[in-house]
Scaffold this motif. Structure first.
Motif, mmCIF file in Angstrom:
data_model
loop_
_atom_site.group_PDB
_atom_site.id
_atom_site.type_symbol
_atom_site.label_atom_id
_atom_site.label_comp_id
_atom_site.label_asym_id
_atom_site.label_seq_id
_atom_site.Cartn_x
_atom_site.Cartn_y
_atom_site.Cartn_z
ATOM 1 N N GLN A 141 0.807 -1.303 -0.013
ATOM 2 C CA GLN A 141 -0.050 0.021 0.139
ATOM 3 C C GLN A 141 0.892 1.071 -0.212
ATOM 4 O OE1 GLN A 141 -2.169 -0.537 3.692
ATOM 5 N NE2 GLN A 141 -3.795 -1.524 2.759
ATOM 6 N N LEU A 142 0.417 2.153 -0.898
ATOM 7 C CA LEU A 142 1.027 3.518 -0.868
ATOM 8 C C LEU A 142 0.246 4.373 0.167
ATOM 9 C CD1 LEU A 142 3.513 5.372 -1.608
ATOM 10 C CD2 LEU A 142 2.098 6.137 -3.605
ATOM 11 N N ILE A 143 0.809 4.947 1.169
ATOM 12 C CA ILE A 143 0.209 5.518 2.077
ATOM 13 C C ILE A 143 0.544 6.941 2.466
ATOM 14 C CG2 ILE A 143 -0.779 5.642 4.421
ATOM 15 C CD1 ILE A 143 -0.116 2.422 4.630
ATOM 16 N N PHE A 144 -0.252 7.807 2.059
ATOM 17 C CA PHE A 144 0.074 9.465 2.664
ATOM 18 C C PHE A 144 -0.648 9.798 3.755
ATOM 19 C CE2 PHE A 144 -1.067 13.907 2.661
ATOM 20 C CZ PHE A 144 0.423 14.455 2.981
ATOM 21 N N TYR A 145 0.018 10.353 4.900
ATOM 22 C CA TYR A 145 -0.748 10.846 6.166
ATOM 23 C C TYR A 145 -0.248 12.137 6.744
ATOM 24 C CZ TYR A 145 2.639 8.140 8.861
ATOM 25 O OH TYR A 145 3.809 7.987 9.522
ATOM 26 N N GLU A 146 -1.012 12.824 7.609
ATOM 27 C CA GLU A 146 -0.751 14.046 8.129
ATOM 28 C C GLU A 146 -1.261 13.723 9.690
ATOM 29 O OE1 GLU A 146 -0.787 17.499 5.253
ATOM 30 O OE2 GLU A 146 -2.683 16.531 5.310
ATOM 31 N N ARG A 147 -0.325 14.131 10.611
ATOM 32 C CA ARG A 147 -0.914 14.022 11.971
ATOM 33 C C ARG A 147 0.162 15.013 12.748
ATOM 34 N NH1 ARG A 147 0.896 8.126 13.091
ATOM 35 N NH2 ARG A 147 2.929 8.592 13.682
ATOM 36 N N PRO A 148 -0.260 15.382 13.850
ATOM 37 C CA PRO A 148 0.612 16.016 14.757
ATOM 38 C C PRO A 148 1.680 15.072 15.332
ATOM 39 C CG PRO A 148 -1.322 16.252 15.763
ATOM 40 C CD PRO A 148 -1.494 15.540 14.395
ATOM 41 N N ASP A 149 2.768 15.435 15.901
ATOM 42 C CA ASP A 149 3.762 14.515 16.573
ATOM 43 C C ASP A 149 3.648 15.163 18.076
ATOM 44 O OD1 ASP A 149 4.730 13.162 14.312
ATOM 45 O OD2 ASP A 149 6.266 14.676 13.828
ATOM 46 N N LYS A 193 -4.225 11.584 18.770
ATOM 47 C CA LYS A 193 -3.976 12.519 17.890
ATOM 48 C C LYS A 193 -4.820 12.254 16.666
ATOM 49 C CE LYS A 193 0.293 10.609 17.794
ATOM 50 N NZ LYS A 193 0.678 10.383 19.277
ATOM 51 N N LEU A 194 -5.377 13.275 16.121
ATOM 52 C CA LEU A 194 -6.055 12.838 14.718
ATOM 53 C C LEU A 194 -5.063 12.820 13.457
ATOM 54 C CD1 LEU A 194 -9.039 12.836 13.588
ATOM 55 C CD2 LEU A 194 -8.696 15.091 12.854
ATOM 56 N N SER A 195 -5.282 11.676 12.710
ATOM 57 C CA SER A 195 -4.438 11.443 11.456
ATOM 58 C C SER A 195 -5.412 11.550 10.509
ATOM 59 C CB SER A 195 -3.655 10.097 11.814
ATOM 60 O OG SER A 195 -3.146 9.876 10.550
ATOM 61 N N ASN A 196 -5.228 12.215 9.168
ATOM 62 C CA ASN A 196 -5.687 12.058 7.960
ATOM 63 C C ASN A 196 -4.891 11.362 6.928
ATOM 64 O OD1 ASN A 196 -8.021 13.828 8.605
ATOM 65 N ND2 ASN A 196 -6.783 15.367 8.853
ATOM 66 N N TYR A 197 -5.585 10.594 6.105
ATOM 67 C CA TYR A 197 -4.652 9.648 5.436
ATOM 68 C C TYR A 197 -5.308 9.274 4.018
ATOM 69 C CZ TYR A 197 -7.816 5.907 7.370
ATOM 70 O OH TYR A 197 -8.941 5.373 7.739
ATOM 71 N N SER A 198 -4.435 8.862 2.823
ATOM 72 C CA SER A 198 -5.022 8.494 1.755
ATOM 73 C C SER A 198 -4.103 7.176 1.611
ATOM 74 C CB SER A 198 -4.801 9.404 0.676
ATOM 75 O OG SER A 198 -5.399 10.828 0.884
ATOM 76 N N ILE A 199 -4.963 5.965 1.144
ATOM 77 C CA ILE A 199 -4.127 4.796 0.784
ATOM 78 C C ILE A 199 -4.698 4.354 -0.648
ATOM 79 C CG2 ILE A 199 -4.017 2.255 1.544
ATOM 80 C CD1 ILE A 199 -4.888 3.284 4.450
ATOM 81 N N THR A 200 -3.314 3.720 -1.148
ATOM 82 C CA THR A 200 -3.876 3.027 -2.463
ATOM 83 C C THR A 200 -3.010 1.599 -2.535
ATOM 84 O OG1 THR A 200 -4.312 3.339 -5.018
ATOM 85 C CG2 THR A 200 -2.048 4.080 -3.843
ATOM 86 N N PRO A 201 -3.841 0.561 -3.123
ATOM 87 C CA PRO A 201 -3.010 -0.616 -2.958
ATOM 88 C C PRO A 201 -1.961 -0.743 -4.128
ATOM 89 C CG PRO A 201 -5.269 -1.028 -3.914
ATOM 90 C CD PRO A 201 -5.311 0.494 -3.381
#
Length: 177
Positions: free
Chosen positions: A57-65, A70-78
């Motif tokens: 899976q290719l995964i892009f995500y944004e979340r605070p460290d 913590k809320l994480s927004n993400y996009s995934i593609t197989p």
């Protein structure tokens, strides 16, 4: 963009947490071997997760460290060619590094409970409350905090950042004078 509320913690007693996760999920969990390759991007994180079986899976995500929920927004593609995609993305963007882990996944309601053994780091627990469209961040935090209590995870064991960050910090400390 899909989102989840995450908590990550170092494990003091993997056996106890694994037993509690089995009890709460009603299953023995699913073992997943993963190699995550992180790439240099201007914002967020981009990783290619290789399941070591020809899929990924290719995964892009944004979340605070930050520690705690913590809320994480993400996009995934197989992908059916994770190694080829790693090469292309490495050539295009450059690599930050790799994380190899064995993960045991338990589903407890809408929450993914991960019990991870990370090569070069140790044992960790990660909760991902997969948010439904109508749910607020606060609802996700409440679910995560409750499950953290039920699993016996203590606040002082919470960590911030990704495994990749911890590995890079360890490498820097090893090379410091």
């Amino acid at each position: 963009m899909p989102s989840n509320v995450e908590i990550k913690a170092a494990l003091r007693d993997m056996r106890y947490l694994t037993q509690r996760a089995k009890e709460l999920s009603g299953t023995d969990g699913t073992v997943i071997r993963q190699q995550d390759t992180f790439f240099k991007v201007p914002a967020g994180r981009l990783k290619l997760r290789d399941f070591q079986d020809g899929t990924g899976q290719l995964i892009f995500y944004e979340r605070p460290d930050t520690e705690g929920p913590k809320l994480s927004n993400y996009s995934i593609t197989p992908t059916n060619d994770p190694q080829g995609l790693v090469k292309v993305l490495t050539d295009a963007l450059g690599q930050v590094g790799q994380v190899k882990k064995e993960r045991r996944l338990y589903m407890v309601g809408q929450t993914r409970v991960h019990v991870d053994s990370v090569e070069g780091l140790g044992d960790f627990m990660e909760l991902e409350v997969v948010m439904e469209e109508h749910q607020s961040r606060e609802e996700g935090v409440t679910i995560a905090n409750q499950l953290m209590l039920e699993l016996g995870v203590k606040e002082e064991d919470l960590i911030d950042g990704a495994y990749m960050d911890l590995l890079l910090k360890n490498q820097q400390n090893a090379h410091a004078p």
